[in-house]
Design a protein around this motif. Structure first.
Motif, PDB file in Angstrom:
ATOM      1  N   ILE A  13       0.839  -1.188   0.000  1.00 14.77           N
ATOM      2  CA  ILE A  13       0.000   0.000   0.000  1.00 14.77           C
ATOM      3  C   ILE A  13       0.876   1.239   0.000  1.00 14.77           C
ATOM      4  CG2 ILE A  13      -1.936  -1.112   1.159  1.00 14.77           C
ATOM      5  CD1 ILE A  13      -0.955   0.175   3.769  1.00 14.77           C
ATOM      6  N   VAL A  14       0.349   2.306  -0.525  1.00 11.92           N
ATOM      7  CA  VAL A  14       1.032   3.591  -0.560  1.00 11.92           C
ATOM      8  C   VAL A  14       0.307   4.532   0.401  1.00 11.92           C
ATOM      9  CG1 VAL A  14       1.735   5.557  -1.976  1.00 11.92           C
ATOM     10  CG2 VAL A  14       1.782   3.244  -2.942  1.00 11.92           C
ATOM     11  N   VAL A  15       1.061   5.111   1.311  1.00 15.41           N
ATOM     12  CA  VAL A  15       0.490   6.041   2.285  1.00 15.41           C
ATOM     13  C   VAL A  15       1.392   7.258   2.377  1.00 15.41           C
ATOM     14  CG1 VAL A  15      -0.635   4.245   3.641  1.00 15.41           C
ATOM     15  CG2 VAL A  15       1.710   4.927   4.181  1.00 15.41           C
ATOM     16  N   LYS A  16       0.894   8.288   3.007  1.00 14.72           N
ATOM     17  CA  LYS A  16       1.701   9.473   3.259  1.00 14.72           C
ATOM     18  C   LYS A  16       2.829   9.149   4.265  1.00 14.72           C
ATOM     19  CE  LYS A  16      -0.561  12.448   0.698  1.00 14.72           C
ATOM     20  NZ  LYS A  16       0.082  13.102  -0.474  1.00 14.72           N
ATOM     21  N   GLU A  17       3.934   9.887   4.134  1.00 18.61           N
ATOM     22  CA  GLU A  17       5.081   9.662   5.005  1.00 18.61           C
ATOM     23  C   GLU A  17       4.721   9.814   6.476  1.00 18.61           C
ATOM     24  OE1 GLU A  17       8.647   8.591   6.254  1.00 18.61           O
ATOM     25  OE2 GLU A  17       8.191   8.681   4.096  1.00 18.61           O
ATOM     26  N   ALA A  18       3.748  10.657   6.792  1.00 15.47           N
ATOM     27  CA  ALA A  18       3.399  10.920   8.190  1.00 15.47           C
ATOM     28  C   ALA A  18       2.605   9.789   8.823  1.00 15.47           C
ATOM     29  CB  ALA A  18       2.600  12.217   8.287  1.00 15.47           C
ATOM     30  N   VAL A  19       2.087   8.856   8.045  1.00 14.65           N
ATOM     31  CA  VAL A  19       1.299   7.758   8.586  1.00 14.65           C
ATOM     32  C   VAL A  19       2.215   6.784   9.337  1.00 14.65           C
ATOM     33  CG1 VAL A  19      -0.224   5.826   8.032  1.00 14.65           C
ATOM     34  CG2 VAL A  19      -0.453   7.983   6.789  1.00 14.65           C
ATOM     35  N   THR A  20       1.834   6.450  10.546  1.00 12.32           N
ATOM     36  CA  THR A  20       2.679   5.590  11.384  1.00 12.32           C
ATOM     37  C   THR A  20       2.304   4.125  11.216  1.00 12.32           C
ATOM     38  OG1 THR A  20       1.216   5.729  13.297  1.00 12.32           O
ATOM     39  CG2 THR A  20       2.892   7.438  13.089  1.00 12.32           C
ATOM     40  N   HIS A  21       3.218   3.279  11.619  1.00  8.17           N
ATOM     41  CA  HIS A  21       2.979   1.843  11.603  1.00  8.17           C
ATOM     42  C   HIS A  21       1.804   1.482  12.499  1.00  8.17           C
ATOM     43  CE1 HIS A  21       3.718  -2.130  13.576  1.00  8.17           C
ATOM     44  NE2 HIS A  21       3.820  -2.537  12.317  1.00  8.17           N
ATOM     45  N   ALA A  22       1.723   2.127  13.659  1.00  6.55           N
ATOM     46  CA  ALA A  22       0.634   1.836  14.584  1.00  6.55           C
ATOM     47  C   ALA A  22      -0.710   2.165  13.976  1.00  6.55           C
ATOM     48  CB  ALA A  22       0.836   2.624  15.882  1.00  6.55           C
ATOM     49  N   ASP A  62       6.440  12.762  -0.820  1.00  8.30           N
ATOM     50  CA  ASP A  62       5.949  12.653   0.548  1.00  8.30           C
ATOM     51  C   ASP A  62       5.202  11.361   0.808  1.00  8.30           C
ATOM     52  OD1 ASP A  62       3.802  13.191  -1.063  1.00  8.30           O
ATOM     53  OD2 ASP A  62       2.838  14.564   0.360  1.00  8.30           O
ATOM     54  N   GLU A  63       5.463  10.334  -0.026  1.00  4.82           N
ATOM     55  CA  GLU A  63       4.781   9.047   0.132  1.00  4.82           C
ATOM     56  C   GLU A  63       5.803   7.944   0.391  1.00  4.82           C
ATOM     57  OE1 GLU A  63       0.776   9.407  -2.607  1.00  4.82           O
ATOM     58  OE2 GLU A  63       2.630   8.704  -3.552  1.00  4.82           O
ATOM     59  N   LYS A  64       5.279   6.842   0.917  1.00  5.26           N
ATOM     60  CA  LYS A  64       6.091   5.651   1.131  1.00  5.26           C
ATOM     61  C   LYS A  64       5.236   4.426   0.857  1.00  5.26           C
ATOM     62  CE  LYS A  64       5.063   5.685   6.097  1.00  5.26           C
ATOM     63  NZ  LYS A  64       5.632   5.790   7.458  1.00  5.26           N
TER      64      LYS A  64
END
Length: 811
Positions: A720-729, A769-771
């Motif tokens: 999945i692709v999410v914003k860099e600010a999204v945490t693992h938790a 800004d994505e990962k």
């Protein structure tokens, strides 16, 4: 307290040998910590008198002496001591004498020999060669009346033994040789020789004006003037010897007399130079800002909590502690004022520690000194002054004795039945009365009750248990029966959902950490910098200046351990501590495990520094990082699943610190050391630390039985692709929010971040800004094998939940 056995036997001489006396005192509570001879074994050393001393013909620094040792003829002895001269008497080791071992540890035997061609028939000895002291500046000069030829051991009483007592604070009445003798007499029944001091002749009517302005400081003040004394008189050898055997070096005759009476009778006193006193004396509390230069050279500033003796111009003495330099006696002193007072123990206790020193006088006064014998002790001091420093013109004034507030002894009762219960063995009223009477206590008895009015020197007798202790001491602790406790001792059962602290220690040790044990007293700077605690619990009487507050965090102690090991070239350090921390908390009340106003929770903390693993061939060398220690924390808390949230902590790196959450509350922190403190500790790399509440670590889920599925699980990977600010938790929470019954586990196994290419584009089809996160889903049913439709539906619902909660899209 140290003293020679011979001095003790002058007051009380029971038919016991040295070891038996030591055992008797120890079993009565006066612990004899050490017994050692005054001098080591040696023989054939006698008193010799130098009859002739001429220059050695072949050596500039040697003399050839003719020595009389009482054998009829003179011995020819070569000596290099600078004080070898005609007429003095010195120890002489005869041929065949064996002296104490030297630095090589071997005994030194005197033989007939030649020194630079001149025959020497013995050896003249210094105090150091006989191991009597460290003085080796010359020969040990003996008194002029020493019998020539007498064995030196007999002449100097070298077969004496030094007793060192380790006294508890309640035994202040034993802080003198006479006090110990009084106890020994009570224990053995041997007669006690009570000293009687006849008044000296009064030759003038002069008194020094003295005013006691603080009765709560000084209850009794006695003193007298002595005029025309010779302060340059030499202290008698017998007094110098006794003081030395009490661990006190000789200073001057007047100082030695004061110290001698203190060791003899337990009475600290002070001798002023009368001509240096301006006007009269005022015994009062100090005034803020007043300064005093003491006899030890220190200058102190007093306040209203410190007692002083002042004259009309300045403060002259710290009450009950130490005299001032301004009124100290010297070689030029002609007239003196002798003072002996009763200082209230609470008015002296702790005062000397404010100024970072302690004195023998303060040690005695803060425990209590007999207020009834100030006059008698001044008579003793005066007589010694007259005998040693007296001149034909010496005259003594009358004793000025002011009793402003004497302590009133309160009767203490002892119930015989209560005594038997506390002691643990049957005792009769006759035994109690006999024990207390032998101690010199006035006793009144009724049926089953004994009443004692404590004498003036017993400040420790205040409650019934004090008298019971005296009875037990006199009966003999060795006679107490070995009775097992009758009360059942039932340990508190630990809850099944809670493990013990030892299990935590075992687990951390298994993870590679070593336990440390540190003081709960720490530097105030640690609390301010590492714990952010501006109001720590302060100690009223710290054991060291750098240990002035109680810790509220274990991290400072671990960093100190790290620094200690790194300074000794340790390359890899992994340590932990399980201990208590301290906070001010007005809501805490007194109980069997708490103290009102203070919270004292238990914490567990760890630190890792250096390489992840010890040097080995099987893996590459890398430094431990945040995620390694985070994994250790997870292993420590397993099977509980903690949540890690970005956080800030005074001791940790602002961007590399996480708080640990369990059951909706913060249980601690984990993170790298703050760069500021890393620089301050001069560390080559940042250590990773954690600190957790022990209660949270001890909590365990009670294991519950669950069958293992017989059907094979299915695994599906999604990217999945999410914003860099999204945490693992946040991602894991979104996956579990579906409530899918088929989902057994979800594990993040890959993270991809795009790179900027040379042409300016972004690799991987992602924005800057994505990962990309790769997650493996484990799906299973207990009752059947999963179908493709069930698997696809579970994956689809998971992707939809990720899209809805964290804005994810499939890559």
């Amino acid at each position: 307290m140290q003293f020679p056995e011979s001095w003790l036997r002058e007051f009380c001489n029971p038919p016991l040998n040295t070891q038996q006396i030591a055992d008797t005192l120890t079993m009565a509570g006066l612990e004899v910590e050490d017994l050692r001879p005054v001098a080591p074994p040696f023989a054939k050393v006698v008193v010799g008198e130098i009859k002739e001393a001429v220059q050695h013909p072949n050596a500039d620094r040697l003399r050839v002496c003719q020595v009389d040792v009482g054998q009829g003829g003179l011995l020819n002895i070569v000596c290099g001591a600078p004080n070898a001269r005609v007429g003095i008497k010195v120890p002489c080791a005869l041929v065949g004498a064996e002296l104490p071992p030297g630095e090589d540890g071997k005994p030194f035997q005197i033989k007939l020999g030649k020194l630079r061609g001149v025959e020497s028939q013995g050896m003249l000895c210094s105090a150091r060669e006989l191991k009597l002291s460290e003085d080796h500046g010359g020969l040990l000069e003996l008194s002029v009346d020493a019998p020539v030829g007498q064995d030196i051991r007999q002449h100097l009483n070298l077969d004496d033994t030094l007793f060192t007592l380790k006294l508890t604070p309640n035994l202040a009445h034993c802080l003198s040789v006479y006090g110990v003798a009084r106890e020994l007499s009570a224990l053995t029944g041997a007669p006690l020789k009570t000293p009687v001091f006849a008044p000296v002749e009064v030759g003038l009517a002069e008194k020094l004006p003295v005013k006691v302005s603080a009765p709560d400081l000084c209850g009794r003040f006695s003193g007298r003037i002595v005029r025309n004394v010779n302060t340059r008189a030499a202290t008698p050898a017998w007094m110098v010897d006794r003081l030395a055997r009490c661990g006190q070096r000789s200073v001057t005759a007047l100082v030695d007399i004061s110290n001698y009476v203190m060791f003899e009778l337990g009475r600290p006193s002070h001798i002023f130079d009368l001509e240096k006193i301006h006007g009269g004396l005022d015994v009062r509390w100090g005034q803020p800002g007043e300064q005093l230069k003491l006899l030890n050279g220190n200058t102190v500033t007093v306040d209203g909590d410190v007692g002083v003796i002042a004259d009309d111009q300045a403060v002259e003495s710290l009450a009950g502690i130490m005299g001032g330099d301004a009124t100290a006696v010297s070689d030029d002193t002609r007239h003196v004022y002798v003072e002996a007072a009763f200082w209230w123990p609470k008015a002296v206790a702790g005062r000397s520690r404010r100024f970072n020193f302690s004195t023998d006088a303060g040690h005695r006064f803060e425990r209590g000194v007999d207020p009834q014998l100030t006059v008698e002790h001044i008579e003793r001091i005066t007589q010694l002054i007259v005998d040693i420093c007296g001149t034909p013109d010496t005259v003594c004034g009358p004793i000025d004795d002011q009793q402003v507030k004497m302590p009133t002894p309160q009767p203490v009762t002892l119930r015989v039945a209560r005594a038997a219960k506390v002691i643990g063995m049957p005792v009769t009223q006759a035994q109690c009365v006999d024990a207390l009477t032998r101690l010199g206590l006035p006793v009144a008895e009724q049926d089953g009750v004994v009443t004692v009015v404590p004498p003036s020197y017993r400040f420790d007798l205040q409650i019934e248990e004090d008298l019971i202790e005296e009875v037990a001491r006199l009966v003999g602790y060795e006679r107490l029966p070995h009775t097992p406790p009758v009360a059942p001792v039932v340990p508190k059962a630990r809850e099944e959902a809670r493990r013990g602290a030892f299990a935590v220690r075992r687990q951390l040790a298994a993870l590679g950490y070593q336990e440390t044990i540190n003081y709960s007293f720490v530097e105030e700077r640690w609390e301010r910098e590492l714990a952010g605690n501006a109001q720590p619990v302060r100690l009223l009487n710290p054991i060291a200046s750098q240990m002035s507050v109680m810790r509220s965090s274990l991290l400072g102690s671990l960093l100190a351990v790290l620094k200690f090991n790194l300074d000794r070239k340790a390359a890899r350090v992994r340590v932990f501590e399980l201990g208590r921390v301290f906070f001010k908390d007005p809501s805490v009340s007194n109980s069997d495990s708490t103290v009102a106003g203070f919270d004292q929770p238990m914490r567990v903390a760890g630190l890792a520094y250096g390489a992840l693993d010890s040097l080995q061939w099987g893996c590459t060398d890398r430094a431990v990082d945040f995620f390694d220690v985070k994994g250790d924390v997870q292993a420590l808390l397993a099977p509980l699943q903690p949540e890690f949230r970005p956080a800030e902590h005074p001791a940790m790196h602002p961007g590399r610190c996480a708080s640990v959450w369990l059951a909706g509350r913060c249980a601690g922190h984990v993170g790298e050391l703050h760069p500021k403190w890393r620089q301050g500790y001069e560390l080559a790399q940042a250590p990773v630390l954690f600190e957790l509440d022990l209660d949270a670590v001890l909590a365990r889920q009670v294991p519950s039985f669950r069958t293992v599925s017989r059907h094979q699980a299915a695994e599906r990977d999604i990217a999945i692709v999410v914003k860099e600010a999204v945490t693992h938790a946040a991602v894991m929470q979104a996956i579990r929010s579906t409530g899918n019954a088929l989902l057994r586990d979800a594990i993040l196994f890959d993270v991809y971040r795009p790179r900027k290419l040379a042409d300016g584009s972004i690799s991987g089809g992602l924005s800057a800004d994505e990962k990309s996160l790769a997650v493996r889903l484990t799906l299973s049913r207990d009752d059947a094998t999963l179908t493709d439709e069930e698997i696809d539906g579970a994956v689809r619902s998971t992707v939809e939940a990720l899209t809805a909660h964290v804005g994810a899209r499939l890559r």
